[in-house]
Write a protein that holds these residues in place. Structure first.
Motif, short mmCIF file in Angstrom:
data_model
loop_
_atom_site.label_atom_id
_atom_site.label_comp_id
_atom_site.label_asym_id
_atom_site.label_seq_id
_atom_site.Cartn_x
_atom_site.Cartn_y
_atom_site.Cartn_z
N VAL A 216 0.84 -1.21 0.00
CA VAL A 216 0.00 0.00 0.00
C VAL A 216 0.87 1.25 0.00
N VAL A 217 1.93 1.22 0.79
CA VAL A 217 2.80 2.40 0.89
C VAL A 217 3.66 2.56 -0.36
N PRO A 220 0.73 2.03 -4.17
CA PRO A 220 -0.72 2.07 -3.93
C PRO A 220 -1.56 1.87 -5.17
N GLN A 221 -1.08 2.37 -6.33
CA GLN A 221 -1.87 2.23 -7.55
C GLN A 221 -2.05 0.75 -7.91
N VAL A 223 -2.01 -1.73 -5.81
CA VAL A 223 -2.92 -2.31 -4.83
C VAL A 223 -4.37 -2.03 -5.20
N LEU A 287 -8.15 2.63 1.26
CA LEU A 287 -7.79 3.90 0.65
C LEU A 287 -8.05 5.07 1.59
N LEU A 290 -5.11 6.03 3.76
CA LEU A 290 -3.91 6.61 3.18
C LEU A 290 -3.83 8.10 3.51
N GLU A 294 -0.73 10.77 -0.47
CA GLU A 294 -0.79 9.55 -1.27
C GLU A 294 -2.06 9.52 -2.12
N LYS A 295 -3.17 9.92 -1.55
CA LYS A 295 -4.42 9.95 -2.32
C LYS A 295 -4.29 10.91 -3.51
N MET A 298 -2.23 9.37 -6.25
CA MET A 298 -2.99 8.34 -6.94
C MET A 298 -4.05 8.95 -7.85
#
Length: 449
Positions: A216-217, A220-221, A223, A287, A290, A294-295, A298
């Motif tokens: 995830v870290v 993330p995309q 995941v 999500l 996060l 990060e969001k 993404m």
């Protein structure tokens, strides 16, 4: 006569050394067809390298025999970190379409006596080359993920298939997340089917592992793509269990997803009404946890890709529609530049600033005009975009379209009310730029009253 006999002796000697496990493998890649793919269905992994041994030996002997007349430049040194391995160019080109392409191209890389391979670690490269010279799959299950990646990088389809098989056999709660990421990054379709089914059967336990958290870290995309696959995959009651329970029947969740080894017929009923979280629900929850940064990253990546569903999901979990990258470009800038009309529409519906500025003062409309996206131009104009907004040099979107010769974008801008008489910081109108770049159709349109 002596020379001919010596030549054949040398060829036989080289072949014997290679097939008896020479302790210093040299780098190579494959175009290998000696082992056929249909043998991958067997349960005994050793039988994968048996079967057509005689044909394999003959093909390899011919390849190695050709090296004797290669002359200067027959070998190349491969550098992977601190590892240096010497290989024959002819073998590399014969076994790997990637290396063959490197040597075909007239470049510094292709003509050099050295190749720097930054995508592969030294120990992995050594095993790949040992395989390519011996045509024997390394029996190193712990290295199977790295070998699969290397096989994909260098176009080694047979080795990649073997690695997929090894990873399927190793699927467990701890390894499932990493396997899922690898299968998406490297299009490992056989592994994908098994990994996605396994993760879906043990979703909550897999998501509680460190491997999932790291994925995830770090990616993330990927995941998100994995969770979409999980959501779309129907439950398979034959999915193997975790660890030593892989050979037994899969367990049916009774309150959440559990792995207690009981079949659906014997699983205990829930003590209270509970709903098993669906994969989409779990993905949304994941999500939401996060960081805002990060969001935002993404969301920009999803806009670049043109994925309306991912953009919608990310906006649902709170991604900032105005999140920007290091150049102050946001998701709408990228959607406008890449002809992603529906993504742009979704971003605008969620409140994206139609006149947002990047570090060069470009608006999304500048991006659409520069890249000749008339549909996006019309969408932005209908959303009250400033058709005469100026960038850091005073150019409007119409200046950009005129300079680049984009007739359709310029027409859409004029229809939206763009000013054809406006001048940039150099005193040029859009017509001046069209003339300077010999765009006759634009000259005709911009010059007409």
């Amino acid at each position: 006569m002596f020379c001919r006999g010596f030549s054949w002796f040398t060829r036989i000697f080289v072949a014997v050394v290679i097939f008896t496990g020479y302790s210093h493998p040299v780098p190579v890649t494959e175009s290998y067809t000696g082992v056929t793919l249909h043998t991958l269905t067997t349960d005994n992994s050793e039988s994968l390298t048996v079967g057509r041994v005689q044909e394999t030996e003959e093909v390899t002997a011919v390849d190695l025999g050709a090296l004797l007349d290669a002359g200067n430049g027959a070998v190349v040194t491969l550098l992977a970190g601190d590892t240096r391995l010497v290989a024959h160019r002819a073998v590399l080109a014969a076994r790997s379409p990637v290396f063959a392409d490197m040597f075909r191209r007239v470049t510094v890389e292709g003509s050099s006596s050295q190749l720097v391979l930054s995508d592969t670690e030294g120990p992995v490269l050594r095993q790949v080359l040992a395989y390519l010279y011996t045509l024997q799959v390394p029996q190193l299950p712990i290295m199977a993920p790295q070998l699969l990646v290397a096989a994909d990088v260098y176009g080694l389809s047979v080795l990649k298939a073997h690695c997929e098989q090894q990873l399927v056999a190793q699927l467990s709660i701890e390894t499932a997340a990493a396997a899922g990421v690898i299968t998406i990054r490297h299009s490992a379709n056989r592994l994908k089917q098994a990994a996605v089914a396994f993760i879906k059967a043990h979703l909550l336990r897999v998501m509680a592992t460190q491997g999932w958290a790291e994925a995830v870290v770090n990616d993330p995309q990927t995941v998100v793509e994995l969770t979409h696959l999980i959501a779309e995959t129907p439950t398979d009651t034959s999915t193997p269990g975790a660890g030593e329970g892989r050979t037994g029947p899969s367990s049916q969740p009774h309150s959440g997803h559990s792995d207690d080894g009981r079949s659906p017929a014997t699983a205990a009923p829930p003590t209270s009404p509970q709903t098993t979280p669906q994969p989409d629900d779990v993905a949304i929850s994941l999500l939401r946890d996060l960081s805002g940064e990060e969001k935002g990253k993404m969301l920009i990546a999803a806009a670049k890709e043109g994925s309306v569903s991912k953009v919608r999901t990310l906006l649902t979990v709170g991604a900032d529609v105005e999140a920007k990258n290091e150049n102050q470009l946001n998701a709408l800038h990228f959607a406008a530049a890449r002809r992603h009309v529906e993504v742009a529409r979704r971003l605008l519906e969620d409140g994206a600033d139609v006149n947002a500025r990047d570090r060069w003062r470009n608006t999304p409309l500048h991006q659409a005009a520069w890249n000749d996206n008339p549909a996006v131009v019309r969408l932005l104009a209908a959303s009250s975009a400033d058709c005469n907004a100026r960038d850091h040099t005073g150019n409007t979107p119409l200046h950009d379209a005129a300079m680049r010769g984009h007739l359709d974008a310029a027409t859409a801008l004029l229809e939206a009310g763009a000013d054809r008489e406006v001048r940039n910081d150099d005193g040029d109108t859009p017509l001046d730029l069209a003339k300077r770049n010999n765009h006759q159709q634009l000259i005709d349109i911009l010059g007409s009253s």
